[in-house]
Design a protein around this motif. Structure first.
Motif, mmCIF file in Angstrom:
data_model
loop_
_atom_site.group_PDB
_atom_site.id
_atom_site.type_symbol
_atom_site.label_atom_id
_atom_site.label_comp_id
_atom_site.label_asym_id
_atom_site.label_seq_id
_atom_site.Cartn_x
_atom_site.Cartn_y
_atom_site.Cartn_z
ATOM 1 N N ASP A 1 8.751 -9.721 -6.409
ATOM 2 C CA ASP A 1 10.016 -9.216 -5.882
ATOM 3 C C ASP A 1 9.834 -7.892 -5.138
ATOM 4 O O ASP A 1 10.312 -7.709 -4.019
ATOM 5 N N VAL A 2 9.145 -6.967 -5.792
ATOM 6 C CA VAL A 2 9.029 -5.618 -5.239
ATOM 7 C C VAL A 2 8.196 -5.612 -3.961
ATOM 8 O O VAL A 2 8.584 -5.038 -2.945
ATOM 9 N N VAL A 3 7.029 -6.249 -4.010
ATOM 10 C CA VAL A 3 6.141 -6.242 -2.837
ATOM 11 C C VAL A 3 6.792 -6.959 -1.664
ATOM 12 O O VAL A 3 6.763 -6.475 -0.532
ATOM 13 N N SER A 4 7.403 -8.119 -1.929
ATOM 14 C CA SER A 4 8.019 -8.868 -0.824
ATOM 15 C C SER A 4 9.204 -8.101 -0.240
ATOM 16 O O SER A 4 9.408 -8.085 0.973
ATOM 17 N N ARG A 5 9.988 -7.435 -1.108
ATOM 18 C CA ARG A 5 11.167 -6.702 -0.620
ATOM 19 C C ARG A 5 10.762 -5.462 0.174
ATOM 20 O O ARG A 5 11.241 -5.231 1.279
ATOM 21 N N GLU A 6 9.862 -4.658 -0.398
ATOM 22 C CA GLU A 6 9.511 -3.394 0.245
ATOM 23 C C GLU A 6 8.694 -3.605 1.519
ATOM 24 O O GLU A 6 8.897 -2.924 2.517
ATOM 25 N N ALA A 7 7.755 -4.563 1.492
ATOM 26 C CA ALA A 7 6.883 -4.775 2.650
ATOM 27 C C ALA A 7 7.471 -5.769 3.631
ATOM 28 O O ALA A 7 6.914 -5.964 4.719
ATOM 29 N N GLY A 8 8.575 -6.435 3.234
ATOM 30 C CA GLY A 8 9.233 -7.367 4.141
ATOM 31 C C GLY A 8 8.415 -8.613 4.422
ATOM 32 O O GLY A 8 8.407 -9.113 5.550
ATOM 33 N N ILE A 9 7.711 -9.125 3.406
ATOM 34 C CA ILE A 9 6.928 -10.348 3.604
ATOM 35 C C ILE A 9 7.485 -11.460 2.721
ATOM 36 O O ILE A 9 8.192 -11.203 1.733
ATOM 37 N N ASN A 10 7.160 -12.690 3.056
ATOM 38 C CA ASN A 10 7.582 -13.846 2.272
ATOM 39 C C ASN A 10 6.847 -13.840 0.930
ATOM 40 O O ASN A 10 5.629 -13.748 0.875
ATOM 41 N N GLY A 11 7.592 -13.951 -0.159
ATOM 42 C CA GLY A 11 6.994 -13.918 -1.481
ATOM 43 C C GLY A 11 5.990 -15.030 -1.723
ATOM 44 O O GLY A 11 5.110 -14.912 -2.583
ATOM 45 N N ARG A 12 6.106 -16.117 -0.967
ATOM 46 C CA ARG A 12 5.172 -17.231 -1.153
ATOM 47 C C ARG A 12 3.756 -16.861 -0.745
ATOM 48 O O ARG A 12 2.798 -17.525 -1.132
ATOM 49 N N LEU A 13 3.611 -15.809 0.067
ATOM 50 C CA LEU A 13 2.282 -15.378 0.496
ATOM 51 C C LEU A 13 1.554 -14.607 -0.588
ATOM 52 O O LEU A 13 0.346 -14.376 -0.492
ATOM 53 N N ILE A 14 2.288 -14.214 -1.636
ATOM 54 C CA ILE A 14 1.692 -13.429 -2.721
ATOM 55 C C ILE A 14 1.212 -14.407 -3.792
ATOM 56 O O ILE A 14 2.013 -15.087 -4.426
ATOM 57 N N GLN A 15 -0.081 -14.479 -3.990
ATOM 58 C CA GLN A 15 -0.654 -15.470 -4.893
ATOM 59 C C GLN A 15 -1.631 -14.815 -5.853
ATOM 60 O O GLN A 15 -1.973 -13.650 -5.727
ATOM 61 N N GLY A 16 -2.077 -15.610 -6.834
ATOM 62 C CA GLY A 16 -3.097 -15.137 -7.765
ATOM 63 C C GLY A 16 -2.684 -13.908 -8.544
ATOM 64 O O GLY A 16 -3.518 -13.048 -8.848
ATOM 65 N N VAL A 17 -1.407 -13.799 -8.910
ATOM 66 C CA VAL A 17 -0.922 -12.612 -9.624
ATOM 67 C C VAL A 17 -1.476 -12.586 -11.046
ATOM 68 O O VAL A 17 -1.371 -13.565 -11.780
ATOM 69 N N ARG A 18 -2.072 -11.455 -11.416
ATOM 70 C CA ARG A 18 -2.584 -11.278 -12.784
ATOM 71 C C ARG A 18 -2.115 -9.921 -13.290
ATOM 72 O O ARG A 18 -2.378 -8.887 -12.673
ATOM 73 N N ILE A 19 -1.387 -9.940 -14.402
ATOM 74 C CA ILE A 19 -0.829 -8.714 -14.982
ATOM 75 C C ILE A 19 -1.685 -8.292 -16.174
ATOM 76 O O ILE A 19 -1.821 -9.032 -17.137
ATOM 77 N N MET A 20 -2.269 -7.113 -16.101
ATOM 78 C CA MET A 20 -3.031 -6.548 -17.205
ATOM 79 C C MET A 20 -2.186 -5.474 -17.901
ATOM 80 O O MET A 20 -1.049 -5.242 -17.516
ATOM 81 N N ALA A 21 -2.768 -4.849 -18.910
ATOM 82 C CA ALA A 21 -1.999 -3.875 -19.693
ATOM 83 C C ALA A 21 -1.500 -2.721 -18.830
ATOM 84 O O ALA A 21 -0.342 -2.325 -18.931
#
Length: 580
Positions: A472-492
């Motif tokens: 949400d944040v990256v797509s909103r702030e950078a103005g890109i399609n969220g579908r382009l954001i892949q391989g998300v890995r959340i660490m501590a």
């Protein structure tokens, strides 16, 4: 199918299992199916992926629900869209002639078809937590009358940051439902969910099966996605007497790969769950007789295939987990023969391959593909050896007179022999039939042309970050399609994700500007740094909402703003990355 009938399954379901090649139930199926058919208690099952969990919960659900009830009767939550589609397909293939509608819903797909499927009357919905929650909030998915709620791969959903969404979905579901939770591990958060949202439940644990593949040589090739099929052809051509299974993820992939192989004159056939029993037997008979030497199949369709002489197993699609990998490659290297297991990956799958390498049996080596010149040279050498061997045998007399006629066609006998070879082998000995393959494709790290770049985010689970929030944040702030954001890995304490290289500079520039001189929240990942070395969120990036229920005082919707004063996100007006 007496083993399955003994578990309490009907003839209709057993017939469907027979058509799919099932012969006997797995341990998790033996333990869970009778409990769900005869009892009323909830079930917590601990079993690894690849042990038959989908059938363990899917078959009893199909037996228990009614066709045309007019409302959703069962919901299955899965961590990824790939798994959601896989589970939906498998349940669909189990139903036989029962008029049950199974609908997958997941992020990254347009809402329109999902709305239509729900309006038409879905009996079983299989979905990812975020998209299921979207439909609940829009009023398009009503869980007030469901009879079954299944959490599949619960520990994976927990690792991906979906625990809040899961709890919200469970809170919206009918209190009279039966809840089934399946997980490979049982961390405290999973047990807490079970105790809070499940009634009196039974624990069923199945130990991970140990398989050894000592006679199987294991390698993997890393190529660009566009070169995957070319790499498969190179693997087949480089090995004399190739006789093997090629594993694909979906039925559509099976049809596509088999058709393309046939176009190139390989003795190939495809096999998947849509095949009738008669078609299945016809294809398998050809394969056993080796009139077909390349069998392209899904994991489900390959069940029950027992051929001792296989030389190769090729993972055209990387397996979902180490257990599936070991199960696949266990089909070669039998009866004292040495087998070969080959996995073809693209650069974005390297981490997943590394995980499989660490957790599977035996050593898996990375290898370069054979060069075109090596393939052609090996083919010519085999042909030459075959000709020399044939010359030592009897029975050439009927061909000698005709050979003399051919040699007299032209003044140059080499020309005549070359024409015979061309007719016999077509373009098999022509290097131009092969496309060049990049032996060092761009991996998803910083830098690199038309590849993908890996990005680093200085917020993690400890800061309330989740895959959904990051997209949400990256797509909103950078103005890109969220579908382009892949391989998300959340660490501590941090997160990483991948975007097309062309978007990386824009994202980095945007977050540098928002940080106003402070360390930016998002930047390119730097190899060797490991993404660590920070002491908290950057740039005023903080979760909003504090307590008051499982998702916080505002219903669990967090909002993030790089400047500390952003707007609430609109869940319905954004796209999701491939993680959901």
């Amino acid at each position: 199918m007496e083993c399955f009938k003994a578990l309490g399954l009907s003839d209709c379901i057993c017939d469907a299992l027979a058509r799919k090649g099932f012969s006997e139930p797995t341990p998790i199926q033996e333990a869970v199916i009778p409990r769900l058919l005869s009892g009323e208690r909830d079930v917590v099952g601990q079993a690894a992926t690849g042990t038959g969990k989908t059938a363990a919960f899917g078959l009893p659900i199909l037996e228990s629900i009614e066709a045309g009830a007019g409302h959703v009767q069962a919901l299955v939550l899965a961590p990824t869209r790939e798994l959601a589609v896989q589970v939906a397909d498998e349940i669909e293939s189990f139903k036989g002639n029962k008029r049950i509608n199974v609908l997958p819903i997941y992020g990254g797909q347009a809402f329109g078809p999902q709305f239509q499927g729900l309006r038409r009357g879905a009996d079983i919905v299989v979905g990812t937590p975020g998209r299921v929650l979207d439909h609940i909030e829009r009023g398009s998915l009503d869980l007030s009358n469901i009879s079954f709620l299944v959490l599949d791969e619960a520990d994976e959903m927990l690792n991906m940051g979906f625990i809040d969404d899961i709890e919200t979905v469970m809170a919206a579901a009918s209190e009279d439902r039966r809840t089934l939770l399946f997980s490979a591990t049982m961390p405290q958060d999973i047990l807490r969910i079970a105790k809070r949202y499940m009634n009196d439940f039974e624990n069923v644990a199945v130990k991970r099966e140990q398989r050894d593949v000592p006679l199987t040589e294991q390698v993997f090739h890393e190529v660009a996605e566009s070169d995957r099929f070319e790499a498969l052809c190179r693997v087949i051509d480089a090995n004399d007497g190739f006789y093997g299974l090629v594993f694909c993820r979906t039925r559509a992939d099976v049809d596509n790969v088999a058709a393309r192989l046939q176009e190139r004159n390989y003795a190939a056939e495809g096999l998947h769950g849509d095949a009738s029993q008669a078609q299945r037997e016809k294809v398998l008979n050809k394969f056993r007789k080796q009139t077909v030497t390349v069998l392209v199949a899904t994991d489900v369709a390959a069940r029950g295939i027992d051929v001792q002489e296989l030389t190769h197993v090729v993972n055209y699609a990387i397996p979902q987990d180490p257990e599936t990998y070991v199960h696949r490659i266990g089909r070669t290297g039998r009866a004292g023969r040495t087998g070969h297991a080959v996995t073809i990956i693209n650069p974005n799958e390297f981490r997943k391959m590394r995980f499989i390498t660490r957790n599977a049996s035996g050593e898996i080596k990375k290898q370069s593909l054979p060069r075109v010149e090596e393939v052609i040279s090996a083919r010519k050498l085999r042909l030459k050896s075959g000709v020399m061997a044939a010359m030592q045998q009897e029975g050439l007399e009927p061909f000698e007179a005709f050979a003399q006629e051919l040699l007299e066609i032209d003044d140059d006998p080499k020309k005549a022999l070359a024409a015979v070879l061309k007719m016999a082998y077509r373009d098999d000995l022509d290097a131009s039939r092969y496309r060049q393959i990049d032996d060092a494709p761009q991996r998803s790290m910083a830098g690199g042309g038309n590849g993908r770049a890996e990005m680093f985010c200085a917020s993690g689970r400890a800061d309330g970050m989740s895959p959904r929030e990051l997209v949400d944040v990256v797509s909103r702030e950078a103005g890109i399609n969220g579908r382009l954001i892949q391989g998300v890995r959340i660490m501590a304490r941090h997160a990483v994700f991948q975007v097309p290289e062309r978007e990386a500079e824009n994202i980095e520039r945007t977050f540098r500007k928002l940080a106003a001189g402070a360390p930016p929240l998002v930047r390119r990942s730097r190899q060797g740094r490991g993404g660590g070395g920070r002491s908290g969120p950057r740039g005023g990036f903080k979760p909003r909402g504090n307590g008051g229920g499982p998702r916080g005082g505002n219903g669990g919707k967090r909002r993030y703003d790089n400047r500390g004063n952003g707007n609430d996100r609109d869940r319905g007006n954004r796209s999701y990355g491939s993680h959901n």
